[in-house]
Structures are given as structure tokens and as C-alpha cells.
Design a protein around this motif. Sequence first.
Motif, PDB file in Angstrom:
ATOM      1  N   TYR A  71       1.126  -1.040   0.046  1.00 15.61           N
ATOM      2  CA  TYR A  71      -0.158  -0.136  -0.112  1.00 15.61           C
ATOM      3  C   TYR A  71       0.848   1.155   0.554  1.00 15.61           C
ATOM      4  O   TYR A  71       0.724   2.207  -1.221  1.00 15.61           O
ATOM      5  CB  TYR A  71      -0.829  -0.043   1.049  1.00 15.61           C
ATOM      6  N   GLN A  72       1.815   1.091   0.987  1.00 14.11           N
ATOM      7  CA  GLN A  72       2.436   2.229   0.838  1.00 14.11           C
ATOM      8  C   GLN A  72       3.273   3.040  -0.691  1.00 14.11           C
ATOM      9  O   GLN A  72       4.015   4.176  -0.886  1.00 14.11           O
ATOM     10  CB  GLN A  72       4.100   1.786   1.842  1.00 14.11           C
ATOM     11  N   LYS A  73       3.664   1.488  -1.244  1.00 12.33           N
ATOM     12  CA  LYS A  73       4.158   1.515  -2.816  1.00 12.33           C
ATOM     13  C   LYS A  73       3.159   2.435  -3.787  1.00 12.33           C
ATOM     14  O   LYS A  73       3.578   3.183  -4.753  1.00 12.33           O
ATOM     15  CB  LYS A  73       4.581   0.393  -3.301  1.00 12.33           C
ATOM     16  N   VAL A  74       1.649   1.746  -3.487  1.00 13.34           N
ATOM     17  CA  VAL A  74       0.632   2.355  -4.170  1.00 13.34           C
ATOM     18  C   VAL A  74       0.206   3.496  -4.292  1.00 13.34           C
ATOM     19  O   VAL A  74       0.045   4.509  -4.794  1.00 13.34           O
ATOM     20  CB  VAL A  74      -0.394   1.718  -3.748  1.00 13.34           C
ATOM     21  N   LEU A  75       1.080   4.461  -2.329  1.00 12.97           N
ATOM     22  CA  LEU A  75       0.697   5.556  -2.416  1.00 12.97           C
ATOM     23  C   LEU A  75       1.605   6.417  -3.170  1.00 12.97           C
ATOM     24  O   LEU A  75       1.673   7.745  -2.571  1.00 12.97           O
ATOM     25  CB  LEU A  75       0.157   6.193  -1.112  1.00 12.97           C
ATOM     26  N   GLU A  76       2.968   5.639  -3.079  1.00 21.01           N
ATOM     27  CA  GLU A  76       3.999   6.837  -3.853  1.00 21.01           C
ATOM     28  C   GLU A  76       4.028   6.838  -4.759  1.00 21.01           C
ATOM     29  O   GLU A  76       3.908   8.701  -5.481  1.00 21.01           O
ATOM     30  CB  GLU A  76       5.066   6.173  -3.931  1.00 21.01           C
ATOM     31  N   LYS A  77       2.876   6.522  -5.564  1.00 19.83           N
ATOM     32  CA  LYS A  77       2.331   6.844  -7.193  1.00 19.83           C
ATOM     33  C   LYS A  77       1.135   7.744  -6.805  1.00 19.83           C
ATOM     34  O   LYS A  77       0.747   8.586  -8.179  1.00 19.83           O
ATOM     35  CB  LYS A  77       1.943   5.354  -8.236  1.00 19.83           C
ATOM     36  N   ASP A  78       0.478   7.871  -5.583  1.00 25.10           N
ATOM     37  CA  ASP A  78      -1.508   7.968  -5.653  1.00 25.10           C
ATOM     38  C   ASP A  78      -0.873   8.535  -4.389  1.00 25.10           C
ATOM     39  O   ASP A  78      -1.814   7.610  -4.309  1.00 25.10           O
ATOM     40  CB  ASP A  78      -2.547   7.355  -6.691  1.00 25.10           C
ATOM     41  N   PRO A  79      -0.632   9.590  -3.959  1.00 33.30           N
ATOM     42  CA  PRO A  79      -0.966   9.996  -2.656  1.00 33.30           C
ATOM     43  C   PRO A  79      -2.636  10.034  -1.989  1.00 33.30           C
ATOM     44  O   PRO A  79      -2.727  10.019  -0.988  1.00 33.30           O
ATOM     45  CB  PRO A  79       0.117  11.309  -2.464  1.00 33.30           C
ATOM     46  N   LYS A  80      -2.999  10.149  -3.236  1.00 34.62           N
ATOM     47  CA  LYS A  80      -4.552  10.475  -2.232  1.00 34.62           C
ATOM     48  C   LYS A  80      -5.365   9.306  -2.626  1.00 34.62           C
ATOM     49  O   LYS A  80      -6.531   9.581  -2.774  1.00 34.62           O
ATOM     50  CB  LYS A  80      -5.341  11.814  -3.271  1.00 34.62           C
ATOM     51  N   ASN A  81      -4.622   8.097  -2.890  1.00 39.69           N
ATOM     52  CA  ASN A  81      -5.549   6.901  -3.015  1.00 39.69           C
ATOM     53  C   ASN A  81      -6.365   6.684  -1.600  1.00 39.69           C
ATOM     54  O   ASN A  81      -5.760   6.024  -0.778  1.00 39.69           O
ATOM     55  CB  ASN A  81      -4.873   5.555  -3.236  1.00 39.69           C
ATOM     56  N   ILE A  82      -7.976   6.484  -1.168  1.00 37.20           N
ATOM     57  CA  ILE A  82      -8.198   6.407  -0.446  1.00 37.20           C
ATOM     58  C   ILE A  82      -8.858   5.129   0.437  1.00 37.20           C
ATOM     59  O   ILE A  82      -8.320   4.883   1.294  1.00 37.20           O
ATOM     60  CB  ILE A  82     -10.008   6.940  -0.444  1.00 37.20           C
ATOM     61  N   GLN A  83      -8.721   3.467  -0.740  1.00 38.69           N
ATOM     62  CA  GLN A  83      -8.406   2.699  -0.486  1.00 38.69           C
ATOM     63  C   GLN A  83      -6.791   2.379   0.363  1.00 38.69           C
ATOM     64  O   GLN A  83      -7.431   1.390   1.180  1.00 38.69           O
ATOM     65  CB  GLN A  83      -8.798   2.014  -1.506  1.00 38.69           C
ATOM     66  N   ALA A  84      -5.973   3.076  -0.161  1.00 38.35           N
ATOM     67  CA  ALA A  84      -5.307   2.596   0.192  1.00 38.35           C
ATOM     68  C   ALA A  84      -4.560   3.327   1.017  1.00 38.35           C
ATOM     69  O   ALA A  84      -4.485   2.099   2.413  1.00 38.35           O
ATOM     70  CB  ALA A  84      -3.414   2.590  -1.212  1.00 38.35           C
ATOM     71  N   LEU A  85      -5.058   4.653   1.672  1.00 33.78           N
ATOM     72  CA  LEU A  85      -4.718   4.756   2.734  1.00 33.78           C
ATOM     73  C   LEU A  85      -5.496   4.300   3.414  1.00 33.78           C
ATOM     74  O   LEU A  85      -5.110   4.350   4.935  1.00 33.78           O
ATOM     75  CB  LEU A  85      -5.238   6.227   1.892  1.00 33.78           C
TER      76      LEU A  85
END
Length: 434
Positions: A71-85
Motif C-alpha cells: 500500500y505504501q508503494k501504491v501511495l508513492e504513485k498516488d498519494p490520494k488513493n483513499i482505498q490504499a490510505l
Amino acid sequence: MKYMPFTWLNTAGITSHHMNKYKFWSLKVAYSLLLLVVIVCSSMTNPPDAHLRRADKAYANADFAEAAEYYQKVLEKDPKNIQALYRLGISWLELRDPRKAKLCLQKVYELDPRFGEKVIVNLAEALHQNYEFEEAKKYYQQEIYSTGRADWNYVEVIRKRIDECNAGIALLAQPSVAQVVNLGATVNSKDVEFVPVLTANDTVLLFTSHQAPEGPEKICISRKKDNKWQKSIEYLPADDKKLGHAIVTVSPNGALLYTYNAAVGLRSYDQTKGSWVNPKPMPIPLSQLANETSVHITEDGTFAFFSSDRPGGFGGLDLYVSQRFPDGTWSAAINLGASINTAHDEDAAFVDSKTKTLYFSSRGHNTMGGFDIFKSVMKDGGFQPAQNVGYPINSPHDDLYFTLDCNRTSAFFSSDRPGGMGALDIYQIVLLEK
């Protein structure tokens, strides 16, 4: 007796001794389903990448360490991804890092207030576990307002959490009563270690270890040499390797060893020529077709204090006492009453016969969260109202299985507080002089 994750979701009623942790997981299912609908709708327009797929799979399998990584890798590309956050925040809660969980969940709340309304209780729990009791209370209260009277039982759970925050504020304001030290890698691991039992003049430590959440339980031993605990090894192999068994206690004379197994309950082993043999069920009333999860035998062998969820108690697990007769049979069990037992769970009794003090763990009374350790002195034939033993022995997490050493200068217990090596570790309490 296995220790399970999701400690932050507990409600009234626990574990086995070994930990059938009662959670308010069921109360969160409805919210999870709603969140899933939001996530699915979102993914229809934004197909998940490989990292998100891997993170979601790990999350579904309760592998929160791997989930957090991806999920941290996802947020590196998309910091506002609500699901991942959101799921990263929950993963950090499960990994007992409430500070990181708080940061993620606060961001969810800020980025999408409508979505954030669904995670208020999770944010409150992260603050609660991080000792930010006043701030946690605000979000718990907000959760009550948003729930209204639609789910009265759930509201009562949240009100108890507010009470726990109030208890935490009061307990932290009191002078520190002890120093708490993790026993380190010779005893603890990335898995679960709990129920410390001291024998041989405190030179031998027996305890239970298992791989969370489904690994078999095994009884381990560590010996003290040059005032240091040596690397532990398996001590008493289980009859059923797939299920294993957990230690409960050893009799004061060292002749009996007691274990717990979810399938057969409490059992005793006899010592013969240095080996533990002849396992047999505990007699009635110590075992009575209910969930009896722990037992403590007093130093003179006369009394057995045990936990049970048998009918007629105050709620969940209660503590009972039974007296041993000269012929070896046991008297009818007596509930220890309202000074000790609550509508929640009481477990893991330990009696200091010299000071006539009962130590035990409870989810009720003025716990600051999860199980706290309490004490009660016997006076005039009854137990006085239970007292919280205080911070830093207790925390907003699960603190239980208290046992004193022979000199009464230190004690040992188990806790899943942040900063440990695994899901549950064994700690030493060095009592401070008053």
C-alpha cells in the motif's frame, strides 16, 4: 488459547486463556461491506495496478506486514488513493503502530469527509492506542452522534471506550510504579509468546509460543545463566502437533504441570523421573463442560483459582475459587463476586499468599483499554474492590498473565503493546521502591 490479531476490535468478553479474543469485528462487518462497495465502484474507473492487487490480496489474508509494504508503494504513485490510505491505516493498527495508523486515517478523513465518516472509530482507536486519550474521546463521541440509537449495543461499546480513555488519563497522572523491560530475542520472537511461568527458584521460565494466527502452540523453556535468560527451546511436545498446547501453571511443589488445549480444556501432567507423563483432565468443578481457560494453585496447594464462562456468572469469563479437601477432591466452586468479576472478562489469576493479594487481568473495572492487570487484597474473609496496578505495567493494549518472582521484587507478564518483537511478548516488571 491462541492469541489472535484484531486486538483493537475487542468488545466485552474475551479470549480464552489463551485468548479467544472477543472483538467488535462483527460490528465492523457492515462498515467493511459498505467500504468495499465504494472501493469496487472506484476500481471500475481506475483499474488497480500490480502493487494494489498484491496489497489487497495480503490484506484479505490478514498479512498486514506485506499489505502495508505494498500500500505504501501504491501511495508513492498516488498519494490520494483513499482505498490504499484506509487499508494502510488499518494495517498499521494491526501491526501495533498506532502513530502511523493515525496519520493515514487522519488523511483519509481530510481528503474525503464522506468516506472519512466511516473510519472515525478507527481513527479514535489509533489515538486511543497512542495515549492521545482526550483527542480519541472526541472521535468516539462523534461516532456515537453519527450512530444515534440505531445500534444501541454498538453505542455501549463506544461508551466503554470513552470510559477507558478517562481511566487512561487518570492512571497516567499517577506516579510510575515500575519499570517494564522486554525480555528480548532469547525469549520473544516475531510471533506470539505468553503465559510466563517461573520455576526452580526463578531460574527457569516456561511459556507458550505460537505463530499467529493459526500456528500450533508449543510450550518452551528458557533457563537463566549469569543473570541472563538463555535461548529458549521446546519443552513439552504436544500430543496433537497440529493443535499443540499451552502452559497454564506448575503446582507449588513442582509435581504437576497444567496445560490448556482448546479441544480438551485444562489438563494436568505428573512428573516421573524428570519427565511429564499421564495427562488427564482437571476434575469437577475445575472443569465443568464450560470454557475453563486458566487455573492457579496456591502455594499450600489448598485453593485453586480459575476462570470459567459457566452459567450464573457476571458475564464472559469470571474468576472462581475451589478448596481442596484432604482426600484430594475439590469443593464446589465459588464465584469471587462483584469486587472482582464484571460484565466483561476476568482471567489469569495469580495469588501472592504472603500478602493475601489476588492479581488478575480484566476488561472491566477501570481498564485503560484491552486487558489490564488488577489486584485485590483479601480482608475479613472477602476480596476488596479491585485496583488497577497502574502505568506503565498497564497500557491501552492487552496486559495479562501476571506472575511474581520469589523475592517479590519483580514480576513477569505478557503484552501486545507497541515496540515489542511480535504480536505478544513477555515483559519483566521491576517494581520501584515506594
